[in-house]
Design an enzyme around this catalytic site. Sequence first.
Site, PDB file in Angstrom:
ATOM      1  N   HIS A  31      27.535   2.685 -19.631  1.00  0.00           N
ATOM      2  CA  HIS A  31      28.592   1.775 -19.198  1.00  0.00           C
ATOM      3  C   HIS A  31      28.680   1.502 -17.780  1.00  0.00           C
ATOM      4  O   HIS A  31      28.887   0.578 -17.446  1.00  0.00           O
ATOM      5  CB  HIS A  31      29.885   2.342 -19.655  1.00  0.00           C
ATOM      6  CG  HIS A  31      29.768   2.479 -21.393  1.00  0.00           C
ATOM      7  ND1 HIS A  31      30.322   3.802 -22.057  1.00  0.00           N
ATOM      8  CD2 HIS A  31      29.421   1.651 -22.228  1.00  0.00           C
ATOM      9  CE1 HIS A  31      29.892   3.741 -23.459  1.00  0.00           C
ATOM     10  NE2 HIS A  31      29.733   2.378 -23.647  1.00  0.00           N
ATOM     11  N   LYS A  55      39.181   3.261 -37.071  1.00  0.00           N
ATOM     12  CA  LYS A  55      38.357   4.418 -36.485  1.00  0.00           C
ATOM     13  C   LYS A  55      39.386   5.566 -35.923  1.00  0.00           C
ATOM     14  O   LYS A  55      40.407   5.380 -35.317  1.00  0.00           O
ATOM     15  CB  LYS A  55      37.356   3.847 -35.333  1.00  0.00           C
ATOM     16  CG  LYS A  55      36.094   3.496 -36.029  1.00  0.00           C
ATOM     17  CD  LYS A  55      35.406   3.371 -34.982  1.00  0.00           C
ATOM     18  CE  LYS A  55      33.942   2.488 -35.309  1.00  0.00           C
ATOM     19  NZ  LYS A  55      33.130   2.329 -34.174  1.00  0.00           N
ATOM     20  N   ARG A 104      20.272  -2.343 -24.358  1.00  0.00           N
ATOM     21  CA  ARG A 104      19.279  -1.374 -24.301  1.00  0.00           C
ATOM     22  C   ARG A 104      18.041  -1.408 -24.575  1.00  0.00           C
ATOM     23  O   ARG A 104      16.870  -1.081 -23.994  1.00  0.00           O
ATOM     24  CB  ARG A 104      20.013   0.003 -24.444  1.00  0.00           C
ATOM     25  CG  ARG A 104      21.237   0.505 -24.163  1.00  0.00           C
ATOM     26  CD  ARG A 104      21.836   1.581 -24.824  1.00  0.00           C
ATOM     27  NE  ARG A 104      22.345   1.153 -26.147  1.00  0.00           N
ATOM     28  CZ  ARG A 104      22.888   1.736 -26.988  1.00  0.00           C
ATOM     29  NH1 ARG A 104      23.590   2.741 -26.810  1.00  0.00           N
ATOM     30  NH2 ARG A 104      23.179   0.754 -28.211  1.00  0.00           N
ATOM     31  N   SER A 142      27.406   6.460 -26.639  1.00  0.00           N
ATOM     32  CA  SER A 142      28.651   7.448 -26.660  1.00  0.00           C
ATOM     33  C   SER A 142      28.460   8.005 -28.057  1.00  0.00           C
ATOM     34  O   SER A 142      29.011   9.405 -27.852  1.00  0.00           O
ATOM     35  CB  SER A 142      29.927   6.369 -26.887  1.00  0.00           C
ATOM     36  OG  SER A 142      30.035   5.708 -25.976  1.00  0.00           O
TER      37      SER A 142
HETATM   38  O1  PNS Z   1      31.041  -0.512 -28.067  1.00  0.00           O
HETATM   39  P1  PNS Z   1      31.294  -1.024 -29.379  1.00  0.00           P
HETATM   40  O2  PNS Z   1      31.673  -0.267 -30.338  1.00  0.00           O
HETATM   41  O3  PNS Z   1      29.602  -1.634 -29.717  1.00  0.00           O
HETATM   42  O4  PNS Z   1      31.981  -2.645 -29.319  1.00  0.00           O
HETATM   43  C1  PNS Z   1      32.202  -3.547 -30.241  1.00  0.00           C
HETATM   44  C2  PNS Z   1      33.149  -4.458 -29.740  1.00  0.00           C
HETATM   45  C3  PNS Z   1      34.445  -3.690 -29.464  1.00  0.00           C
HETATM   46  C4  PNS Z   1      32.675  -5.437 -28.524  1.00  0.00           C
HETATM   47  C5  PNS Z   1      33.331  -5.297 -31.247  1.00  0.00           C
HETATM   48  O5  PNS Z   1      33.654  -4.501 -32.468  1.00  0.00           O
HETATM   49  C6  PNS Z   1      34.648  -6.193 -31.068  1.00  0.00           C
HETATM   50  O6  PNS Z   1      34.631  -7.291 -30.083  1.00  0.00           O
HETATM   51  N1  PNS Z   1      35.704  -5.982 -31.633  1.00  0.00           N
HETATM   52  C7  PNS Z   1      36.963  -6.828 -31.733  1.00  0.00           C
HETATM   53  C8  PNS Z   1      37.303  -7.458 -33.220  1.00  0.00           C
HETATM   54  C9  PNS Z   1      36.377  -8.872 -32.958  1.00  0.00           C
HETATM   55  O7  PNS Z   1      36.524  -9.781 -32.371  1.00  0.00           O
HETATM   56  N2  PNS Z   1      35.404  -8.764 -34.064  1.00  0.00           N
HETATM   57  C10 PNS Z   1      34.458 -10.061 -34.380  1.00  0.00           C
HETATM   58  C11 PNS Z   1      33.018  -9.537 -33.674  1.00  0.00           C
HETATM   59  S1  PNS Z   1      32.317 -10.945 -33.871  1.00  0.00           S
END
Ligand code: PNS
Length: 188
Positions: A31, A55, A104, A142
């Site tokens: 990150h 979560k 990645r 993570s």
């Molecule tokens: O680190 P992560 O868990 O891969 O991040 C995922 C994240 C937070 C970027 C994604 O889950 C997100 O944007 N969540 C917010 C809700 C949202 O907008 N959902 C629609 C995504 S297309």
Amino acid sequence: MLPICTPFLRGRLKKVIAIYPGSFDPPTNGHLDLIERGSKIFDELIVAILRNPEKAPLFGLDERKNMLEAMTEGLRNVCVDTFDGLMVDYALKVKANVVLRGIRAISDYEYELQMALMNRKLQPELETVFLMPAEQYSYLSSRLVQEVAQLGGSVAGLVPPLVEQRLREKLDPAIKLQPPIELKKRKK
Ligand code: PNS
């Protein structure tokens, strides 16, 4: 002489404000690598931690914010924030025009593509930009850091020392991380 495509625009181009959304539970060196790369490209970079009531994270929101703030202390155009709800709504609220995400390996691509296209459907003005972290972090996540730490393995070099320390505090005394090498040597 350097080519200048639109000399009249030089110096008054629109600021590019990017958000880097994620769970960061915990933040890793991968990150941090991406944040450093992003901070060199964008005028402002907002690291945005998702508050996800569904979560149960290992680290609370404030703990993750605190770790990310410490990790990015030296980067003047980077700040850390939290959000809930749709990411595109948050982006609109903070006037961001770019979403930064890391890729990645090819296995990340399908999920990231789906998310980027859904976000584009919701907010066509918002562009997703993918950056690759340094190769040494290409296997790092993570989830794996949590698993290794919880089972007593060393995560040195995978997370910043501060995060390593916080993991040790969080998991101790039930499960201890391997002691640092210097300590092991001294014990002999
Ligand atoms: O680190 P992560 O868990 O891969 O991040 C995922 C994240 C937070 C970027 C994604 O889950 C997100 O944007 N969540 C917010 C809700 C949202 O907008 N959902 C629609 C995504 S297309």
